[in-house]
Design an enzyme around this catalytic site. Structure first.
Site, PDB file in Angstrom:
ATOM      1  CE  LYS A  13      -1.986  -1.211   3.894  1.00 30.41           C
ATOM      2  NZ  LYS A  13      -1.287  -2.488   4.156  1.00 30.41           N
ATOM      3  NE  ARG A  88      -4.497  -1.380   9.966  1.00 29.81           N
ATOM      4  CZ  ARG A  88      -3.403  -0.898   9.361  1.00 29.81           C
ATOM      5  NH1 ARG A  88      -3.408   0.287   8.803  1.00 29.81           N
ATOM      6  NH2 ARG A  88      -2.303  -1.618   9.304  1.00 29.81           N
ATOM      7  NE  ARG A 127       7.233  -2.286   6.327  1.00 30.52           N
ATOM      8  CZ  ARG A 127       5.905  -2.305   6.362  1.00 30.52           C
ATOM      9  NH1 ARG A 127       5.205  -1.830   5.351  1.00 30.52           N
ATOM     10  NH2 ARG A 127       5.276  -2.824   7.397  1.00 30.52           N
ATOM     11  NE  ARG A 161       5.992  -0.009  10.488  1.00 32.75           N
ATOM     12  CZ  ARG A 161       4.863  -0.291   9.847  1.00 32.75           C
ATOM     13  NH1 ARG A 161       4.695   0.125   8.603  1.00 32.75           N
ATOM     14  NH2 ARG A 161       3.915  -0.969  10.438  1.00 32.75           N
ATOM     15  NE  ARG A 172       2.020  -4.812  11.438  1.00 28.46           N
ATOM     16  CZ  ARG A 172       3.190  -4.605  10.827  1.00 28.46           C
ATOM     17  NH1 ARG A 172       4.322  -4.978  11.411  1.00 28.46           N
ATOM     18  NH2 ARG A 172       3.228  -4.025   9.671  1.00 28.46           N
TER      19      ARG A 172
HETATM   20  P1  ADP Z   1       2.230  -1.843   3.227  1.00 30.22           P
HETATM   21  O1  ADP Z   1       2.213  -0.324   3.188  1.00 30.22           O
HETATM   22  O2  ADP Z   1       1.044  -2.447   2.547  1.00 30.22           O
HETATM   23  O3  ADP Z   1       2.432  -2.383   4.604  1.00 30.22           O
HETATM   24  P2  ADP Z   1       4.825  -1.583   1.809  1.00 30.22           P
HETATM   25  O4  ADP Z   1       4.468  -0.760   0.621  1.00 30.22           O
HETATM   26  O5  ADP Z   1       5.563  -0.921   2.906  1.00 30.22           O
HETATM   27  O6  ADP Z   1       3.490  -2.322   2.378  1.00 30.22           O
HETATM   28  O7  ADP Z   1       5.658  -2.853   1.289  1.00 30.22           O
HETATM   29  C1  ADP Z   1       6.218  -3.793   2.205  1.00 30.22           C
HETATM   30  C2  ADP Z   1       7.627  -4.177   1.742  1.00 30.22           C
HETATM   31  O8  ADP Z   1       7.543  -4.952   0.536  1.00 30.22           O
HETATM   32  C3  ADP Z   1       8.531  -2.985   1.415  1.00 30.22           C
HETATM   33  O9  ADP Z   1       9.850  -3.310   1.826  1.00 30.22           O
HETATM   34  C4  ADP Z   1       8.441  -2.847  -0.106  1.00 30.22           C
HETATM   35  O10 ADP Z   1       9.658  -2.341  -0.658  1.00 30.22           O
HETATM   36  C5  ADP Z   1       8.198  -4.290  -0.553  1.00 30.22           C
HETATM   37  N1  ADP Z   1       7.276  -4.378  -1.693  1.00 30.22           N
HETATM   38  C6  ADP Z   1       6.188  -3.603  -1.951  1.00 30.22           C
HETATM   39  N2  ADP Z   1       5.553  -4.007  -3.076  1.00 30.22           N
HETATM   40  C7  ADP Z   1       6.251  -5.082  -3.534  1.00 30.22           C
HETATM   41  C8  ADP Z   1       6.093  -5.949  -4.679  1.00 30.22           C
HETATM   42  N3  ADP Z   1       5.087  -5.800  -5.561  1.00 30.22           N
HETATM   43  N4  ADP Z   1       7.006  -6.948  -4.833  1.00 30.22           N
HETATM   44  C9  ADP Z   1       8.020  -7.112  -3.927  1.00 30.22           C
HETATM   45  N5  ADP Z   1       8.223  -6.329  -2.851  1.00 30.22           N
HETATM   46  C10 ADP Z   1       7.348  -5.330  -2.647  1.00 30.22           C
HETATM   47  P1  ADP Z   2       1.032  -1.953   7.810  1.00 23.89           P
HETATM   48  O1  ADP Z   2       0.289  -1.494   6.608  1.00 23.89           O
HETATM   49  O2  ADP Z   2       2.397  -2.433   7.507  1.00 23.89           O
HETATM   50  O3  ADP Z   2       0.246  -2.900   8.649  1.00 23.89           O
HETATM   51  P2  ADP Z   2       0.665   0.669   9.104  1.00 23.89           P
HETATM   52  O4  ADP Z   2       1.805   1.598   9.043  1.00 23.89           O
HETATM   53  O5  ADP Z   2      -0.519   0.962   8.246  1.00 23.89           O
HETATM   54  O6  ADP Z   2       1.256  -0.768   8.844  1.00 23.89           O
HETATM   55  O7  ADP Z   2       0.140   0.563  10.609  1.00 23.89           O
HETATM   56  C1  ADP Z   2       1.020   0.322  11.687  1.00 23.89           C
HETATM   57  C2  ADP Z   2       0.205   0.186  12.975  1.00 23.89           C
HETATM   58  O8  ADP Z   2      -0.458   1.438  13.245  1.00 23.89           O
HETATM   59  C3  ADP Z   2      -0.903  -0.856  12.947  1.00 23.89           C
HETATM   60  O9  ADP Z   2      -0.416  -2.157  13.286  1.00 23.89           O
HETATM   61  C4  ADP Z   2      -1.862  -0.293  13.995  1.00 23.89           C
HETATM   62  O10 ADP Z   2      -1.395  -0.540  15.316  1.00 23.89           O
HETATM   63  C5  ADP Z   2      -1.776   1.201  13.767  1.00 23.89           C
HETATM   64  N1  ADP Z   2      -2.749   1.691  12.755  1.00 23.89           N
HETATM   65  C6  ADP Z   2      -2.461   2.243  11.548  1.00 23.89           C
HETATM   66  N2  ADP Z   2      -3.594   2.584  10.900  1.00 23.89           N
HETATM   67  C7  ADP Z   2      -4.630   2.228  11.724  1.00 23.89           C
HETATM   68  C8  ADP Z   2      -6.039   2.303  11.605  1.00 23.89           C
HETATM   69  N3  ADP Z   2      -6.649   2.803  10.506  1.00 23.89           N
HETATM   70  N4  ADP Z   2      -6.776   1.830  12.654  1.00 23.89           N
HETATM   71  C9  ADP Z   2      -6.205   1.339  13.759  1.00 23.89           C
HETATM   72  N5  ADP Z   2      -4.878   1.225  13.923  1.00 23.89           N
HETATM   73  C10 ADP Z   2      -4.077   1.667  12.915  1.00 23.89           C
END
Ligand code: ADP
Ligand code: ADP
Ligand code: ZN
Length: 215
Positions: A13, A88, A127, A161, A172
């Site tokens: 995302k 979420r 990541r 992180r 998660r």
């Molecule tokens: P999210 O915001 O959904 O948690 P991220 O965009 O941070 O996910 O992506 C998680 C990890 O995977 C990052 O280290 C990113 O560089 C990598 N990543 C994202 N999209 C892809 C993909 N299509 N293929 C391989 N690695 C990816």
């Molecule tokens: P990822 O996409 O990798 O799960 P985020 O950066 O979106 O991570 O979120 C990290 C943490 O922040 C989540 O595990 C949760 O604790 C909190 N968080 C983020 N967005 C929300 C949301 N919309 N509602 C509740 N908790 C959230």
């Protein structure tokens, strides 16, 4: 154009949102980034959220929806918003509808990044981001072109992180399955959902999203 990027932790995302920001006049609203900033600043919201985030659980609906509402009032979001990590829960989805309607706006698409959960642990534990500009990287899938130097800003410091560890990730994922995945049918019934194969290469995923949004 207001879109939600929906998918479990590690689905891509944030990666796709920042590409949309770079290519279009859109603003990325990431509740995860907002909450991390609040924790870092030690604000009242940050103090409440810190332990919840460290455990991989969800921060309260009231807190995150208030953050989004405040952000939507900053006035730079008229051209379009990419919601990344919000909503979420069903309660957050309801709150978002109201927040947008109050501002004369509405959702255009919910883009679901379909991913294979087994692959997500590897994505998450690998990541890291640029400590200066926030550009996202991965130990295997997206290393900086020059080792140790950010492609975007040239900085040489990176960060990881604290919640990107295998143990927290399983909580998660469970939160995603229990509370977030159930909001998809709500959007589906409204004809908003578009599915993208999130297991494809980063560029291919971007192309698929661009195809949905049009030029
Ligand atoms: P999210 O915001 O959904 O948690 P991220 O965009 O941070 O996910 O992506 C998680 C990890 O995977 C990052 O280290 C990113 O560089 C990598 N990543 C994202 N999209 C892809 C993909 N299509 N293929 C391989 N690695 C990816
Ligand atoms: P990822 O996409 O990798 O799960 P985020 O950066 O979106 O991570 O979120 C990290 C943490 O922040 C989540 O595990 C949760 O604790 C909190 N968080 C983020 N967005 C929300 C949301 N919309 N509602 C509740 N908790 C959230
Ligand atoms: Zn950088």
């Amino acid at each position: 154009m207001n879109i939600i990027l929906l998918g479990p932790p590690g689905a891509g995302k944030g990666t796709q949102a920042s590409r949309l920001v770079a290519g279009r006049n859109m603003v990325q609203l990431s509740t995860g980034d907002m909450l991390r900033a609040a924790v870092k600043a030690g604000s009242p919201v940050g103090v409440k959220a810190k332990a919840v985030m460290a455990a991989g659980e969800l921060v309260s609906d009231a807190i995150v929806s208030a953050l989004i509402g405040e952000r939507l009032d900053q006035g730079d979001t008229a051209a379009g918003v990419i919601f990344d990590g919000y909503p979420r829960t069903a309660a957050q989805a309801d709150a978002l509808d109201i927040l947008l309607a109050e501002r004369g706006s509405a959702l255009d698409y919910v883009v679901e990044l379909e991913v294979d959960e087994a692959a997500l642990i590897e994505r998450i534990v690998g990541r890291f981001t640029c400590a200066h500009c926030g550009e996202g990287y991965h130990d295997v899938f997206k290393l900086p072109t020059v080792a140790g130097v950010c492609d975007v800003c040239g900085a040489t410091e990176f960060k990881r992180r604290p919640d990107d560890n295998a143990e927290t990730v399983s909580t998660r994922m469970a939160e995603y399955r229990a509370k977030t995945a159930p909001i998809l049918p709500i959007y589906e019934a409204r004809g908003l959902v578009r599915r993208v194969n999130g297991m494809a290469d980063i560029d291919e995923v971007s192309a698929a999203i661009a195809g949905i949004l049009g030029s």
